[in-house]
Scaffold this motif. Structure first.
Motif, mmCIF file in Angstrom:
data_model
loop_
_atom_site.group_PDB
_atom_site.id
_atom_site.type_symbol
_atom_site.label_atom_id
_atom_site.label_comp_id
_atom_site.label_asym_id
_atom_site.label_seq_id
_atom_site.Cartn_x
_atom_site.Cartn_y
_atom_site.Cartn_z
ATOM 1 N N LEU A 35 73.065 55.183 11.988
ATOM 2 C CA LEU A 35 73.248 55.936 10.717
ATOM 3 C C LEU A 35 73.824 55.319 9.505
ATOM 4 C CD1 LEU A 35 73.181 58.938 9.153
ATOM 5 C CD2 LEU A 35 74.926 59.695 10.535
ATOM 6 N N ASN A 36 74.972 54.728 9.906
ATOM 7 C CA ASN A 36 75.898 54.148 8.957
ATOM 8 C C ASN A 36 74.939 53.149 8.159
ATOM 9 O OD1 ASN A 36 77.803 55.653 9.864
ATOM 10 N ND2 ASN A 36 79.245 54.080 10.417
ATOM 11 N N PRO A 37 74.269 52.304 8.529
ATOM 12 C CA PRO A 37 73.244 51.217 7.945
ATOM 13 C C PRO A 37 72.461 51.938 6.881
ATOM 14 C CG PRO A 37 73.389 50.494 10.261
ATOM 15 C CD PRO A 37 73.840 51.985 10.276
ATOM 16 N N PHE A 38 71.839 53.258 7.089
ATOM 17 C CA PHE A 38 71.218 54.096 6.310
ATOM 18 C C PHE A 38 71.986 54.500 5.412
ATOM 19 C CE2 PHE A 38 70.219 58.404 5.440
ATOM 20 C CZ PHE A 38 68.895 58.250 4.604
ATOM 21 N N LEU A 39 73.219 55.066 5.720
ATOM 22 C CA LEU A 39 73.975 55.727 4.603
ATOM 23 C C LEU A 39 74.460 54.770 3.500
ATOM 24 C CD1 LEU A 39 76.303 58.055 6.695
ATOM 25 C CD2 LEU A 39 74.358 58.740 4.881
ATOM 26 N N ILE A 40 74.735 53.377 3.876
ATOM 27 C CA ILE A 40 75.086 52.374 3.095
ATOM 28 C C ILE A 40 74.121 52.139 2.311
ATOM 29 C CG2 ILE A 40 75.822 50.299 3.073
ATOM 30 C CD1 ILE A 40 77.315 50.438 5.814
ATOM 31 N N GLU A 41 72.765 51.950 2.755
ATOM 32 C CA GLU A 41 71.759 51.549 2.064
ATOM 33 C C GLU A 41 71.368 52.763 0.932
ATOM 34 O OE1 GLU A 41 67.035 51.751 3.348
ATOM 35 O OE2 GLU A 41 67.964 49.845 4.032
ATOM 36 N N LEU A 42 71.430 53.988 1.402
ATOM 37 C CA LEU A 42 71.422 55.121 0.649
ATOM 38 C C LEU A 42 72.289 55.040 -0.707
ATOM 39 C CD1 LEU A 42 70.013 57.812 -0.052
ATOM 40 C CD2 LEU A 42 71.533 58.976 1.561
ATOM 41 N N LEU A 77 72.140 43.829 -3.309
ATOM 42 C CA LEU A 77 72.347 45.056 -2.323
ATOM 43 C C LEU A 77 72.928 44.667 -0.823
ATOM 44 C CD1 LEU A 77 68.887 47.108 -2.705
ATOM 45 C CD2 LEU A 77 71.369 47.706 -3.140
ATOM 46 N N ASP A 78 72.625 43.267 -0.598
ATOM 47 C CA ASP A 78 72.876 42.698 0.807
ATOM 48 C C ASP A 78 74.199 42.255 0.696
ATOM 49 O OD1 ASP A 78 70.375 43.311 1.558
ATOM 50 O OD2 ASP A 78 69.409 41.339 1.095
ATOM 51 N N ASN A 79 74.893 42.096 -0.469
ATOM 52 C CA ASN A 79 76.126 41.483 -0.566
ATOM 53 C C ASN A 79 77.221 42.278 -1.165
ATOM 54 O OD1 ASN A 79 74.978 38.771 0.516
ATOM 55 N ND2 ASN A 79 74.359 38.276 -1.586
#
Length: 249
Positions: free
Chosen positions: A162-169, A118-120
């Motif tokens: 918001l963008n970090p949340f959307l990427i994670e989602l 997920l992190d890469n």
């Protein structure tokens, strides 16, 4: 802040904590979930957000309990529990969903599960000689971009949260890697090339997660205002007439 606002925030926090606790039980025992739930407060206090930081939280939990391969499953369960609320899902339902690592491709392609860390993940724009433009995805793109635009007008700089949340989602959704990359490109660049279709309910579920985040960040009334304005702006655009945007409600 008055007492009513404090009480409302406390109730929201307690409700979300119950959801986190339920999500934890998708991969942990009840006793283990009890041990971990107090640590969630550290992530909540550190980010100031119910959602942001869940990836790091899920990663640490899974590493501590020797189940690193279930990080994605836990993250999905946490997002689902937060979306539906602790009263709408059972622990067994989340456990079953965690065990069934199902990814949905188009009707002509086999289900494929992304195995990237997920992190890469690399947010590459999908490319193919067979680019497509399905009506539901065209309308979805217009709606998502309008929501992002309106949110930035409502609160300058909100995209940084918001963008970090959307990427994670996106990474936690039970989609194929290609489906994920299509949306990652859209979020990161404002455009994408569609080469895989989605079922309408997949995109609808994504929007429900987004709305839940927005309600938590700016309030329910304000979220309703933003979403309604976005729907109104998109529904009569010529490119969206082949798919009724209200189907995403």
């Amino acid at each position: 802040m008055n007492n009513n606002q404090n009480s409302q925030l406390t109730n929201i926090h307690n409700s979300k904590q119950n959801s986190i606790y339920l999500g934890l039980q998708s991969v942990l025992t009840e006793a283990e979930a009890n041990e971990v739930i107090e640590k969630w407060a550290t992530y909540f206090n550190g980010t100031g957000s119910i959602f942001n930081g869940l990836n790091s939280f899920a990663k640490e939990v899974c590493q501590n309990y020797g189940i690193a391969d279930q990080q994605r499953d836990l993250l999905r369960a946490l997002h689902r529990a937060l979306l539906h609320g602790d009263n709408d899902l059972s622990t067994n339902t989340l456990k079953e969903n965690a065990r069934s690592k199902i990814s949905i491709e188009s009707a002509n392609e086999s289900a494929v599960e992304s195995t990237k860390e997920l992190d890469n993940i690399v947010y590459s724009t999908p490319s193919s000689d067979q680019a497509i433009s399905s009506p539901e995805f065209i309308t979805f793109q217009s709606l998502l971009l309008k929501v992002l635009e309106l949110l930035e007008k409502f609160e300058s700089g909100i995209s940084q949260k918001l963008n970090p949340f959307l990427i994670e989602l996106i990474q936690s959704m039970p989609w194929s890697e290609t489906q994920q990359n299509q949306l990652l490109s859209l979020v990161n660049t404002g455009k994408t090339v569609q080469v895989r279709t989605y079922k309408p309910d997949q995109l609808k579920s994504f929007l429900k997660h987004l709305r839940s985040w927005v309600e938590t960040e700016i309030g329910s009334a304000e979220a309703t205002q933003v979403m309604n304005e976005a729907f109104e702006a998109v529904k009569n655009q010529p490119e969206n007439l082949n798919y009724n945007v209200k189907k995403f409600l």
